[in-house]
Design an enzyme around this catalytic site. Sequence first.
Site, PDB file in Angstrom:
ATOM      1  N   CYS A  10       0.842  -1.199   0.000  1.00 50.31           N
ATOM      2  CA  CYS A  10       0.000   0.000   0.000  1.00 50.31           C
ATOM      3  C   CYS A  10       0.883   1.257   0.000  1.00 50.31           C
ATOM      4  O   CYS A  10       2.098   1.178   0.168  1.00 50.31           O
ATOM      5  CB  CYS A  10      -0.933  -0.005   1.211  1.00 50.31           C
ATOM      6  SG  CYS A  10      -0.083   0.215   2.790  1.00 50.31           S
ATOM      7  N   CYS A  13       2.974   1.707   3.132  1.00 51.78           N
ATOM      8  CA  CYS A  13       4.098   0.772   3.190  1.00 51.78           C
ATOM      9  C   CYS A  13       5.236   1.241   2.287  1.00 51.78           C
ATOM     10  O   CYS A  13       6.409   1.186   2.664  1.00 51.78           O
ATOM     11  CB  CYS A  13       3.637  -0.631   2.794  1.00 51.78           C
ATOM     12  SG  CYS A  13       2.338  -1.272   3.873  1.00 51.78           S
TER      13      CYS A  13
END
Length: 79
Positions: A10, A13
């Site tokens: 994501c 991240c």
Amino acid sequence: MKIEVFGTGCMKCKRMYDNVTEAVKKAGVQAEIVKVEELNEIVSRSVLMTPSMFIDGEEVVTGRVPTVNEIIEILKEEA
């Protein structure tokens, strides 16, 4: 030093991985940075929230994206 960034890919991240990379460069420390995106590996390491950051096998940040400066401070503590 081995730094692992756990996350499924994501935006948070990815941002954490980028912040870790920048912090390592700015701090001038020798570190292997590993991105862990495999769900099986994340679960096997008992990571409950992503993004998560481990240093030498110890979880130091979970569920949020620390700033570059915050990561630098963590690196200094762990060195």
